[in-house]
Write a protein that holds these residues in place. Structure first.
Motif, mmCIF file in Angstrom:
data_model
loop_
_atom_site.group_PDB
_atom_site.id
_atom_site.type_symbol
_atom_site.label_atom_id
_atom_site.label_comp_id
_atom_site.label_asym_id
_atom_site.label_seq_id
_atom_site.Cartn_x
_atom_site.Cartn_y
_atom_site.Cartn_z
ATOM 1 N N PHE A 1 26.719 11.222 41.620
ATOM 2 C CA PHE A 1 27.355 10.337 42.589
ATOM 3 C C PHE A 1 27.426 10.902 44.003
ATOM 4 C CE2 PHE A 1 29.891 8.729 38.727
ATOM 5 C CZ PHE A 1 28.863 7.860 38.399
ATOM 6 N N CYS A 2 27.440 12.228 44.118
ATOM 7 C CA CYS A 2 27.536 12.830 45.452
ATOM 8 C C CYS A 2 26.161 13.125 46.047
ATOM 9 C CB CYS A 2 28.359 14.115 45.389
ATOM 10 S SG CYS A 2 28.599 14.913 46.993
ATOM 11 N N LEU A 3 25.294 13.771 45.265
ATOM 12 C CA LEU A 3 24.011 14.207 45.813
ATOM 13 C C LEU A 3 22.917 13.158 45.676
ATOM 14 C CD1 LEU A 3 22.680 16.606 47.215
ATOM 15 C CD2 LEU A 3 21.956 17.423 44.967
ATOM 16 N N VAL B 1 28.478 -1.699 46.787
ATOM 17 C CA VAL B 1 29.604 -1.740 45.850
ATOM 18 C C VAL B 1 29.502 -0.582 44.850
ATOM 19 C CG1 VAL B 1 30.708 -3.068 44.009
ATOM 20 C CG2 VAL B 1 29.929 -4.221 46.078
ATOM 21 N N THR B 2 28.281 -0.333 44.365
ATOM 22 C CA THR B 2 28.061 0.774 43.431
ATOM 23 C C THR B 2 28.417 2.105 44.070
ATOM 24 O OG1 THR B 2 26.246 -0.460 42.402
ATOM 25 C CG2 THR B 2 26.365 1.891 41.938
ATOM 26 N N TYR B 3 28.005 2.278 45.334
ATOM 27 C CA TYR B 3 28.299 3.533 46.027
ATOM 28 C C TYR B 3 29.808 3.703 46.218
ATOM 29 C CZ TYR B 3 27.825 7.498 49.109
ATOM 30 O OH TYR B 3 27.904 8.762 49.634
ATOM 31 N N LEU B 4 30.496 2.615 46.548
ATOM 32 C CA LEU B 4 31.948 2.682 46.718
ATOM 33 C C LEU B 4 32.630 3.074 45.410
ATOM 34 C CD1 LEU B 4 32.584 -0.474 48.943
ATOM 35 C CD2 LEU B 4 32.635 1.915 49.650
ATOM 36 N N LEU B 5 32.132 2.550 44.302
ATOM 37 C CA LEU B 5 32.683 2.927 42.999
ATOM 38 C C LEU B 5 32.442 4.409 42.709
ATOM 39 C CD1 LEU B 5 31.635 -0.145 40.803
ATOM 40 C CD2 LEU B 5 33.964 0.520 41.439
ATOM 41 N N GLY B 6 31.232 4.876 43.028
ATOM 42 C CA GLY B 6 30.927 6.286 42.820
ATOM 43 C C GLY B 6 31.807 7.194 43.655
ATOM 44 N N SER B 7 32.021 6.817 44.909
ATOM 45 C CA SER B 7 32.882 7.612 45.787
ATOM 46 C C SER B 7 34.333 7.588 45.308
ATOM 47 C CB SER B 7 32.800 7.083 47.219
ATOM 48 O OG SER B 7 31.495 7.226 47.737
ATOM 49 N N ALA B 8 34.770 6.422 44.832
ATOM 50 C CA ALA B 8 36.133 6.321 44.299
ATOM 51 C C ALA B 8 36.302 7.218 43.084
ATOM 52 C CB ALA B 8 36.441 4.868 43.934
ATOM 53 N N SER C 1 31.227 10.568 53.609
ATOM 54 C CA SER C 1 29.949 10.011 53.174
ATOM 55 C C SER C 1 30.042 8.502 52.986
ATOM 56 C CB SER C 1 29.506 10.666 51.856
ATOM 57 O OG SER C 1 29.357 12.051 52.015
ATOM 58 N N THR C 2 31.169 8.039 52.456
ATOM 59 C CA THR C 2 31.357 6.612 52.244
ATOM 60 C C THR C 2 31.346 5.851 53.564
ATOM 61 O OG1 THR C 2 32.654 7.018 50.245
ATOM 62 C CG2 THR C 2 32.901 4.870 51.279
#
Length: 222
Positions: free
Chosen positions: A56-58, A165-172, A202-203
């Motif tokens: 999720f980060c890299l 939306v997927t990225y926001l979930l990963g960051s959360a 990053s978000t």
């Protein structure tokens, strides 16, 4: 004062480049930090934070930054080639997330602890599932013949929106992970704020990139 309007685009562009470079750096540093703290292989649990951070980060962040007009590491490649690299990185993200999820599920099973009782666990599970669906849904973008009746432009807009939306979930999921007892005990309360800055920063950068790209295309169409 007459030169001020002309200088603003240059300053704005410099800010975008600096933000993008910092995002690259933050994601690598955060991943290395989790790797050092978790010591993958030292225990079954150690694979969970390592693999999830890698996913999720890299991988996820770099997959999106490929399309950045300011800080893409492969800016000179064609859009089609970027798309294929993007899909490969997202598949790596999905693979790492699946393995990380399997590690924590088996670890809790061995320890006799209940599964997905925290917000971190529930959001992480949802994100891993959504990433897998997102990878499959991207196949029509790689081979447009798979999406008969759908325009490529519409597919890209839907993919960008669902991807954000997927990225926001990963960051959360990452932020909730930094609130875990394991992480706070490992880094200390003072260093926690610096560590949590990475997924938050990053978000913001990714949201800006995706929204600006979408708005630009929308203006061009209109």
């Amino acid at each position: 004062m007459a030169n001020l309007p002309e200088s603003e685009p240059g300053i704005y562009g410099f800010g975008k480049v600096a933000s993008g470079i910092l995002t690259h750096v933050f994601c690598v540093v955060f991943t290395l930090l989790i790797t050092v703290l978790a010591k993958p292989g030292s225990s079954l649990f150690s694979w969970h934070p390592f693999l999830m951070t890698l996913a999720f980060c890299l991988f996820m962040t770099e997959a999106v930054l490929l399309f950045s007009p300011h800080c893409s590491p492969v800016r000179k490649l064609s859009h089609k080639t970027k798309g294929r690299i993007h899909w490969i990185l997202q598949c790596l993200c999905a693979s790492c997330a699946t393995l990380g999820l399997a590690a924590i599920i088996y670890n809790k099973h061995v320890s006799g602890k209940p599964h997905f009782t925290s917000w971190h666990g529930q959001v992480g599970l949802g994100t891993a599932c959504v990433v897998g669906v997102q990878c499959l849904a991207a196949l029509p973008l790689l081979n447009h013949s798979l999406a008969k009746g759908w325009s490529l432009a519409r597919l890209k807009r839907y993919h960008a929106a669902s991807g954000l939306v997927t990225y926001l979930l990963g960051s959360a999921s990452l932020l909730l992970g930094t609130c875990s007892t394991w992480f706070i005990d490992a880094v200390g309360s003072q260093a926690w704020y610096l560590a949590a800055l990475c997924p938050f920063f990053s978000t913001v950068v990714i949201m800006s990139q995706v929204s600006n790209t979408y708005m630009t295309k929308k203006r061009l169409v209109s």
